[in-house]
Design a protein around this motif. Structure first.
Motif, short mmCIF file in Angstrom:
data_model
loop_
_atom_site.label_atom_id
_atom_site.label_comp_id
_atom_site.label_asym_id
_atom_site.label_seq_id
_atom_site.Cartn_x
_atom_site.Cartn_y
_atom_site.Cartn_z
N LEU A 1 -14.76 -35.10 22.44
CA LEU A 1 -13.86 -33.29 23.12
C LEU A 1 -15.23 -32.17 22.33
N ASP A 2 -16.29 -32.83 21.51
CA ASP A 2 -17.11 -32.20 21.49
C ASP A 2 -18.49 -32.11 22.38
N ARG A 3 -18.75 -33.71 22.87
CA ARG A 3 -20.08 -33.61 23.87
C ARG A 3 -19.06 -33.10 25.33
N VAL A 4 -17.46 -32.46 25.08
CA VAL A 4 -16.95 -32.92 26.37
C VAL A 4 -17.25 -31.23 26.37
N HIS A 5 -17.35 -30.17 25.69
CA HIS A 5 -17.62 -28.77 25.14
C HIS A 5 -19.16 -28.40 25.05
N ARG A 6 -19.92 -29.66 24.77
CA ARG A 6 -21.08 -28.92 24.69
C ARG A 6 -21.51 -29.01 26.52
N ILE A 7 -21.33 -30.11 27.36
CA ILE A 7 -21.54 -30.16 28.51
C ILE A 7 -21.10 -29.11 28.89
N TRP A 8 -19.92 -28.84 28.98
CA TRP A 8 -19.03 -28.06 29.64
C TRP A 8 -20.60 -26.60 29.83
N GLU A 9 -20.44 -25.94 28.24
CA GLU A 9 -21.53 -25.35 28.66
C GLU A 9 -23.63 -25.50 29.34
N GLU A 10 -24.25 -26.86 29.33
CA GLU A 10 -24.73 -26.82 29.92
C GLU A 10 -24.69 -26.76 31.88
#
Length: 271
Positions: free
Chosen positions: A96-105
């Motif tokens: 889930l943290d990776r999904v959030h990081r990708i959303w910011e990207e």
């Protein structure tokens, strides 16, 4: 759906699992009677895979191979294939943290393409966000998935511009590179370039329409329905792969057709 909700609720009771989202054709309503049920398990480490194995064995009535995170590769993170009540149910991990990081990207107009078994075009990182945006959240105790889904249903303009720009330069460049292989009768290289170029056009068309692309399957047919797609886009794209042999002149003719299709799409992506 009631059975899926029961399973999802039990999954969120396992250490590390923050939420469960139904994805794939079942979420989009395009499924066949025999389609799998794809359940995205959104987690934060440490994930209690021992508890997942116990639950999987209980649901399936037999031992199930439940992987550790990363067990299926760098992008399709891992999970398990189960048969529950006669239906195929896939568990697919998502950090889930990776999904959030990708959303910011994505919001900043940045993306990456990763190598992953089963994805010949590669995994485009925005797919991680798209899975939440178009999926059906069925268990979300903390409300985190629903909040992300609400945000991501509005396609980021910077990502739209970045994917369009990438398609407009890389597709023609890839086809130009293919000319060198065509002159040598290298059908293998030409076919790879054709696949890559069409994939780039598909990404560009979806971005232009503000639509998430989750994987390559069915993406050409879906692209044909989009506003910027030329007439008969899918038929013209598929015809490129009916390459008869290794004759350089024939390969060159196929690339002429590919250049024509790419030129039309790229021109429409500017409007």
């Amino acid at each position: 759906m009631e059975r899926l909700t029961e399973i999802a609720d039990r999954l969120t009771g396992i250490g590390g699992v923050a939420g469960v989202c139904l994805g794939g054709s079942r979420a989009r309503g395009t499924h066949r009677p025999d389609s799998d049920f794809d359940l995205g398990l959104y987690y934060r480490p440490p994930l209690d895979t021992a508890a997942l194995r116990l639950l999987a064995a209980e649901l399936a009535g037999e031992p199930v191979n439940v992987t550790e995170p990363g067990g299926w590769g760098p992008w399709v993170d891992g999970g398990a294939w189960l048969t529950v009540d006669g239906c195929r149910v896939d568990w697919i991990y998502r950090d889930l943290d990776r999904v959030h990081r990708i959303w910011e990207e994505c919001r900043a107009g940045r993306f990456e393409v990763g190598i992953q078994a089963g994805h010949p075009l590669g995994v485009y990182s925005p797919a991680y966000v798209g899975e939440v945006a178009v999926g059906r959240v069925i268990a979300d105790p903390g409300g985190e998935l629903r909040a992300l889904q609400h945000e991501s249903r509005r396609y980021p303009e910077p990502l739209r511009e970045a994917l369009i720009a990438n398609a407009r330069w890389e597709a023609p460049f890839t086809l130009a590179c293919a000319r060198k292989g065509a002159a040598r009768g290298d059908a293998f290289y030409v076919a790879g370039c054709l696949f890559r170029a069409v994939g780039l056009l598909v990404q560009g068309l979806h971005a232009h329409a503000g639509r998430w692309v989750l994987n390559e399957k069915g993406a050409v047919q879906d692209a044909e329905q989009l506003p910027a797609a030329p007439a008969d886009f899918a038929a013209r794209a598929h015809q490129l792969f009916a390459v008869p042999g290794t004759d350089p002149d024939v390969l060159s003719t196929v690339l002429d057709a590919a250049d024509g299709l790419a030129g039309e799409v790229c021109a429409r992506l500017t409007s």
